[in-house]
Design a protein around this motif. Structure first.
Motif, PDB file in Angstrom:
ATOM      1  N   VAL A  67      78.027  41.420 105.659  1.00 33.08           N
ATOM      2  CA  VAL A  67      77.751  41.749 104.260  1.00 33.08           C
ATOM      3  C   VAL A  67      78.320  40.642 103.377  1.00 33.08           C
ATOM      4  CG1 VAL A  67      78.339  43.349 102.378  1.00 33.08           C
ATOM      5  CG2 VAL A  67      77.718  44.240 104.634  1.00 33.08           C
ATOM      6  N   GLN A  68      77.481  40.113 102.493  1.00 36.35           N
ATOM      7  CA  GLN A  68      77.970  39.120 101.514  1.00 36.35           C
ATOM      8  C   GLN A  68      78.683  39.881 100.403  1.00 36.35           C
ATOM      9  OE1 GLN A  68      77.530  35.993 102.269  1.00 36.35           O
ATOM     10  NE2 GLN A  68      76.049  36.379 103.912  1.00 36.35           N
ATOM     11  N   VAL A  69      80.006  39.694 100.310  1.00 31.86           N
ATOM     12  CA  VAL A  69      80.710  40.409  99.238  1.00 31.86           C
ATOM     13  C   VAL A  69      80.828  39.485  98.029  1.00 31.86           C
ATOM     14  CG1 VAL A  69      81.997  41.890 100.817  1.00 31.86           C
ATOM     15  CG2 VAL A  69      83.019  39.754 100.024  1.00 31.86           C
ATOM     16  N   MET A  70      81.027  40.089  96.875  1.00 32.94           N
ATOM     17  CA  MET A  70      81.125  39.292  95.643  1.00 32.94           C
ATOM     18  C   MET A  70      82.580  38.895  95.428  1.00 32.94           C
ATOM     19  SD  MET A  70      78.858  41.813  93.296  1.00 32.94           S
ATOM     20  CE  MET A  70      78.701  40.811  91.809  1.00 32.94           C
ATOM     21  N   ASP A  71      82.805  37.634  95.043  1.00 34.48           N
ATOM     22  CA  ASP A  71      84.189  37.295  94.713  1.00 34.48           C
ATOM     23  C   ASP A  71      84.474  37.752  93.279  1.00 34.48           C
ATOM     24  OD1 ASP A  71      83.406  35.318  92.875  1.00 34.48           O
ATOM     25  OD2 ASP A  71      83.263  33.820  94.476  1.00 34.48           O
ATOM     26  N   GLU A  72      85.765  37.756  92.960  1.00 32.29           N
ATOM     27  CA  GLU A  72      86.182  38.326  91.675  1.00 32.29           C
ATOM     28  C   GLU A  72      85.481  37.679  90.487  1.00 32.29           C
ATOM     29  OE1 GLU A  72      90.545  39.287  92.062  1.00 32.29           O
ATOM     30  OE2 GLU A  72      90.318  39.003  89.888  1.00 32.29           O
ATOM     31  N   GLY A  73      85.366  36.328  90.563  1.00 32.16           N
ATOM     32  CA  GLY A  73      84.733  35.602  89.459  1.00 32.16           C
ATOM     33  C   GLY A  73      83.313  36.092  89.235  1.00 32.16           C
ATOM     34  N   LYS A  74      82.585  36.299  90.315  1.00 28.62           N
ATOM     35  CA  LYS A  74      81.193  36.737  90.202  1.00 28.62           C
ATOM     36  C   LYS A  74      81.110  38.149  89.607  1.00 28.62           C
ATOM     37  CE  LYS A  74      76.996  36.703  92.809  1.00 28.62           C
ATOM     38  NZ  LYS A  74      76.058  36.409  93.621  1.00 28.62           N
ATOM     39  N   VAL A  75      82.037  38.994  90.025  1.00 24.30           N
ATOM     40  CA  VAL A  75      82.025  40.367  89.481  1.00 24.30           C
ATOM     41  C   VAL A  75      82.288  40.321  87.975  1.00 24.30           C
ATOM     42  CG1 VAL A  75      83.056  42.668  89.600  1.00 24.30           C
ATOM     43  CG2 VAL A  75      82.884  41.302  91.663  1.00 24.30           C
ATOM     44  N   ARG A  76      83.250  39.472  87.567  1.00 28.81           N
ATOM     45  CA  ARG A  76      83.595  39.411  86.138  1.00 28.81           C
ATOM     46  C   ARG A  76      82.414  38.921  85.304  1.00 28.81           C
ATOM     47  NH1 ARG A  76      88.722  40.513  84.978  1.00 28.81           N
ATOM     48  NH2 ARG A  76      90.242  40.353  86.655  1.00 28.81           N
ATOM     49  N   ILE A  77      81.615  38.021  85.895  1.00 24.24           N
ATOM     50  CA  ILE A  77      80.477  37.484  85.134  1.00 24.24           C
ATOM     51  C   ILE A  77      79.280  38.437  85.209  1.00 24.24           C
ATOM     52  CG2 ILE A  77      78.762  35.614  85.081  1.00 24.24           C
ATOM     53  CD1 ILE A  77      81.065  33.772  86.088  1.00 24.24           C
ATOM     54  N   GLU A  78      78.959  38.898  86.418  1.00 19.74           N
ATOM     55  CA  GLU A  78      77.711  39.658  86.577  1.00 19.74           C
ATOM     56  C   GLU A  78      77.878  41.166  86.384  1.00 19.74           C
ATOM     57  OE1 GLU A  78      75.603  38.742  90.139  1.00 19.74           O
ATOM     58  OE2 GLU A  78      75.751  36.577  89.790  1.00 19.74           O
ATOM     59  N   ALA A  79      79.055  41.663  86.689  1.00 20.56           N
ATOM     60  CA  ALA A  79      79.229  43.120  86.597  1.00 20.56           C
ATOM     61  C   ALA A  79      80.573  43.466  85.973  1.00 20.56           C
ATOM     62  CB  ALA A  79      79.109  43.742  87.984  1.00 20.56           C
ATOM     63  N   PRO A  80      80.827  42.933  84.768  1.00 18.62           N
ATOM     64  CA  PRO A  80      82.149  43.190  84.157  1.00 18.62           C
ATOM     65  C   PRO A  80      82.400  44.685  83.939  1.00 18.62           C
ATOM     66  CG  PRO A  80      80.629  42.220  82.575  1.00 18.62           C
ATOM     67  CD  PRO A  80      79.953  42.155  83.904  1.00 18.62           C
ATOM     68  N   PHE A  81      81.334  45.432  83.760  1.00 17.49           N
ATOM     69  CA  PHE A  81      81.512  46.872  83.503  1.00 17.49           C
ATOM     70  C   PHE A  81      82.138  47.589  84.691  1.00 17.49           C
ATOM     71  CE2 PHE A  81      77.470  46.375  85.564  1.00 17.49           C
ATOM     72  CZ  PHE A  81      77.347  47.477  86.389  1.00 17.49           C
ATOM     73  N   MET A  82      81.979  47.016  85.888  1.00 21.31           N
ATOM     74  CA  MET A  82      82.585  47.636  87.075  1.00 21.31           C
ATOM     75  C   MET A  82      84.105  47.541  86.988  1.00 21.31           C
ATOM     76  SD  MET A  82      80.141  48.504  89.400  1.00 21.31           S
ATOM     77  CE  MET A  82      80.834  48.349  91.027  1.00 21.31           C
ATOM     78  N   TYR A  83      84.584  46.478  86.363  1.00 22.78           N
ATOM     79  CA  TYR A  83      86.025  46.300  86.204  1.00 22.78           C
ATOM     80  C   TYR A  83      86.576  47.141  85.073  1.00 22.78           C
ATOM     81  CZ  TYR A  83      87.377  42.503  89.311  1.00 22.78           C
ATOM     82  OH  TYR A  83      87.699  41.766  90.403  1.00 22.78           O
ATOM     83  N   GLN A  84      85.806  47.113  83.958  1.00 19.74           N
ATOM     84  CA  GLN A  84      86.345  47.742  82.750  1.00 19.74           C
ATOM     85  C   GLN A  84      86.502  49.243  82.906  1.00 19.74           C
ATOM     86  OE1 GLN A  84      83.603  46.533  79.776  1.00 19.74           O
ATOM     87  NE2 GLN A  84      84.087  44.381  80.091  1.00 19.74           N
ATOM     88  N   ASP A  85      85.501  49.848  83.517  1.00 18.15           N
ATOM     89  CA  ASP A  85      85.512  51.305  83.527  1.00 18.15           C
ATOM     90  C   ASP A  85      84.649  51.782  84.676  1.00 18.15           C
ATOM     91  OD1 ASP A  85      85.386  53.960  83.115  1.00 18.15           O
ATOM     92  OD2 ASP A  85      84.646  53.855  81.064  1.00 18.15           O
ATOM     93  N   VAL A  86      85.292  52.227  85.717  1.00 22.22           N
ATOM     94  CA  VAL A  86      84.509  52.647  86.873  1.00 22.22           C
ATOM     95  C   VAL A  86      83.780  53.962  86.623  1.00 22.22           C
ATOM     96  CG1 VAL A  86      85.855  51.478  88.634  1.00 22.22           C
ATOM     97  CG2 VAL A  86      86.513  53.767  87.890  1.00 22.22           C
ATOM     98  N   ASN A  87      84.061  54.598  85.497  1.00 23.76           N
ATOM     99  CA  ASN A  87      83.459  55.914  85.255  1.00 23.76           C
ATOM    100  C   ASN A  87      82.265  55.849  84.325  1.00 23.76           C
ATOM    101  OD1 ASN A  87      85.465  56.945  86.794  1.00 23.76           O
ATOM    102  ND2 ASN A  87      86.793  57.340  85.046  1.00 23.76           N
ATOM    103  N   LEU A  88      81.555  54.715  84.369  1.00 25.32           N
ATOM    104  CA  LEU A  88      80.460  54.590  83.410  1.00 25.32           C
ATOM    105  C   LEU A  88      79.343  55.593  83.639  1.00 25.32           C
ATOM    106  CD1 LEU A  88      80.517  50.779  83.055  1.00 25.32           C
ATOM    107  CD2 LEU A  88      80.762  52.422  81.221  1.00 25.32           C
ATOM    108  N   GLY A  89      79.285  56.147  84.819  1.00 25.99           N
ATOM    109  CA  GLY A  89      78.242  57.141  85.073  1.00 25.99           C
ATOM    110  C   GLY A  89      78.731  58.551  84.807  1.00 25.99           C
ATOM    111  N   ASP A  90      79.882  58.658  84.174  1.00 28.93           N
ATOM    112  CA  ASP A  90      80.444  59.990  83.981  1.00 28.93           C
ATOM    113  C   ASP A  90      79.707  60.776  82.905  1.00 28.93           C
ATOM    114  OD1 ASP A  90      82.224  59.190  85.771  1.00 28.93           O
ATOM    115  OD2 ASP A  90      83.948  59.138  84.424  1.00 28.93           O
ATOM    116  N   VAL A  91      80.010  62.046  82.913  1.00 31.30           N
ATOM    117  CA  VAL A  91      79.481  62.926  81.874  1.00 31.30           C
ATOM    118  C   VAL A  91      80.151  62.558  80.559  1.00 31.30           C
ATOM    119  CG1 VAL A  91      79.261  65.340  81.204  1.00 31.30           C
ATOM    120  CG2 VAL A  91      79.416  64.721  83.614  1.00 31.30           C
ATOM    121  N   LYS A  92      79.348  62.461  79.509  1.00 28.87           N
ATOM    122  CA  LYS A  92      79.939  62.255  78.178  1.00 28.87           C
ATOM    123  C   LYS A  92      80.605  63.561  77.792  1.00 28.87           C
ATOM    124  CE  LYS A  92      76.219  59.350  76.517  1.00 28.87           C
ATOM    125  NZ  LYS A  92      74.895  59.520  75.941  1.00 28.87           N
ATOM    126  N   PRO A  93      81.741  63.502  77.073  1.00 27.08           N
ATOM    127  CA  PRO A  93      82.327  64.770  76.641  1.00 27.08           C
ATOM    128  C   PRO A  93      81.292  65.555  75.847  1.00 27.08           C
ATOM    129  CG  PRO A  93      83.734  62.908  76.095  1.00 27.08           C
ATOM    130  CD  PRO A  93      82.454  62.338  76.610  1.00 27.08           C
TER     131      PRO A  93
END
Ligand code: FAD
Length: 416
Positions: A67-93
């Motif tokens: 499996v090709q894993v993403m390095d940290e730099g790539k995650v920060r550029i392409e998927a910063p939302f994964m870092y900021q808040d892993v609960n983006l798919g959560d229920v809104k209050p």
């Protein structure tokens, strides 16, 4: 005066493959675009958990298993939302007007409600009971970021005893001891080939077999010709593994229609509660619109009629048994020694487990947001939603490939 009676439309049946193919001609292009969007293509998974059932002494060393894993730099550029808040798919209050209350403290994933004996908080124990899978926790420190688009499921060369043993263990989960009396209500379209088992247990078998067949279709659709080094379609591979077995073909359609039932049922949740926010508002709005069309308009056209399943007097016991067996299947995924097969095995088992949870475990009130959890814990995790949509894409691909393979084989036959 003559009274016009509205024609009763019978529910679509997975046995009607022609209908499934027609609906899929619209679904496939849409869901195939969806899984390319940032929200659906990136996941965080732990691919290094030890096998809980036996000692693995084989590791697939083929390049195609890696499996090709993403390095940290790539995650920060392409998927910063994964870092900021892993609960983006959560229920809104929920708005207070709808009877909602703010989450009562603690992280949504971890929860910090009252402690229960054994260390787990009470609500997480309830959730534990409801999930059909041991879920990946995207908030965990373990695990790696993976771009699913960069790691397509295809032929890897993983085979022989290690692969066969995993399938054997999975099918063993299907060995129910006691048939449940009175369970033969025969919903249309479900092939009942083991008359001593109730319908729910047969559906369980169909789900496992459908997953197996779908994986086989992908292997044969992207098969590595070791002589030329080219990836190519392999109709004879399809015929030998799937096409020669009408029940296996049918089981792919059963799983496909189960996934569509889950999508259709989730429509209010996807429209009003799923918060997609990847930092690209235009893209996110397009994803939300596509999801609404998929769940609201397309999915109901070929959604499994689940209304007669889990209705009998043994409903709860049967549900518990099926759930615990499916959870075991999800744990068996940690025994798959080809990493790429493990990645897609986990993703698809989670996708199917999520569909089972949505269809049989969540009420319409919960999905509409009229019932809030005591801790504000999300109804579904981001990983569950991502897995469900990616699994739907894989099955849409399989349905498309089955049609293409059958046409290719018929053409070859006609030329003989
Ligand atoms: P297998 O597919 O291993 O099947 C074993 C036996 O199961 C068959 O002989 C038959 O009796 C029975 N069987 C087969 N299909 C069905 C069905 N649909 N329903 C009921 N019974 C059936 N390999 C890859 O190249 N790429 C992958 O991405 C990949 N992912 C995998 C994911 C998982 C979770 C697992 C367990 C294996 C994966 N594999 C993958 C391996 C692949 O599934 C096969 O095991 C391998 O190609 C060897 O195939 P086989 O011909 O020995 O039969």
């Amino acid at each position: 005066p003559s009274v016009r009676v509205a024609a009763r439309r019978s529910p679509p049946s997975p046995a009607d493959h022609a209908l499934g193919n027609a609906v899929n001609a619209e679904i496939y292009p849409l869901v195939n675009q969806l899984v390319k969007s940032p929200f659906f293509r990136y996941v965080k998974v732990d691919l290094h958990k030890p096998c809980p059932f036996w000692k693995e002494n084989f590791k697939c060393m083929n390049q195609d298993c890696v499996v090709q894993v993403m390095d940290e730099g790539k995650v920060r550029i392409e998927a910063p939302f994964m870092y900021q808040d892993v609960n983006l798919g959560d229920v809104k209050p929920m708005p207070a007007a709808l009877g909602g209350s703010a989450p009562s403290g603690g992280s949504a994933l971890g929860g910090s409600g009252p402690a229960a004996p054994g260390g787990l908080n009470f609500f997480s124990q309830c959730q534990f009971a409801k999930d059909f899978c041991v879920l990946e926790d995207e908030s965990s420190a373990n695990g790696e970021y993976v771009d699913l688009q960069e790691n397509p499921e295809r032929f890897t060369g993983y085979s022989g005893a290690p692969a066969n043993n995993v399938w054997k263990a999975i099918y063993q989960e299907n060995c129910f001891n006691s048939p449940v009396a009175g369970g033969h209500h025969g919903a249309p379209g479900l092939a009942l080939d083991a008359p001593d088992l109730c319908e729910e247990k047969q559906v369980f078998h169909q789900i496992i077999s459908g997953l197996h067949a779908s994986i086989s279709v992908h292997i044969c659709a992207e098969y590595l010709n070791k002589t030329t080094g080219q990836w190519q379609r392999h109709p004879q591979c399809y015929q030998a593994r799937v096409g020669n077995f009408p029940d296996r073909v049918h089981n792919v359609y059963v799983v496909y229609s189960l996934l569509l039932r889950a999508m259709a049922k989730l429509e209010p949740y996807l429209a009003h509660q799923l918060d997609i926010c990847t930092g690209k508002p235009k893209d996110d709005a397009a994803v939300q619109t596509a999801l609404a069309h998929l769940a609201g308009d397309l999915a109901p056209r070929y959604a499994l009629d689940a209304s007669r399943l889990f209705q009998g007097p043994h409903r709860t016991a049967l549900m518990d048994e099926v759930r615990s067996r499916f959870r075991n299947v999800s744990r068996i995924m940690d025994c798959v020694s080809c990493q790429k097969c493990r990645l897609w095995g986990k993703t698809q088992v989670t996708g199917i487990g999520t569909a089972l949870k949505v269809v049989f475990g969540l009420s319409d009130e919960m999905i509409q947001g009229n019932v809030s959890s005591p801790t504000g814990k999300p109804l579904l995790s981001r990983f569950e939603i991502v897995a469900l949509v990616n699994t739907l894409n894989r099955f849409a691909e399989s349905v498309r490939d089955i049609v293409a393979f059958e046409e290719e084989l018929a053409r070859d036959e006609a030329l003989k």
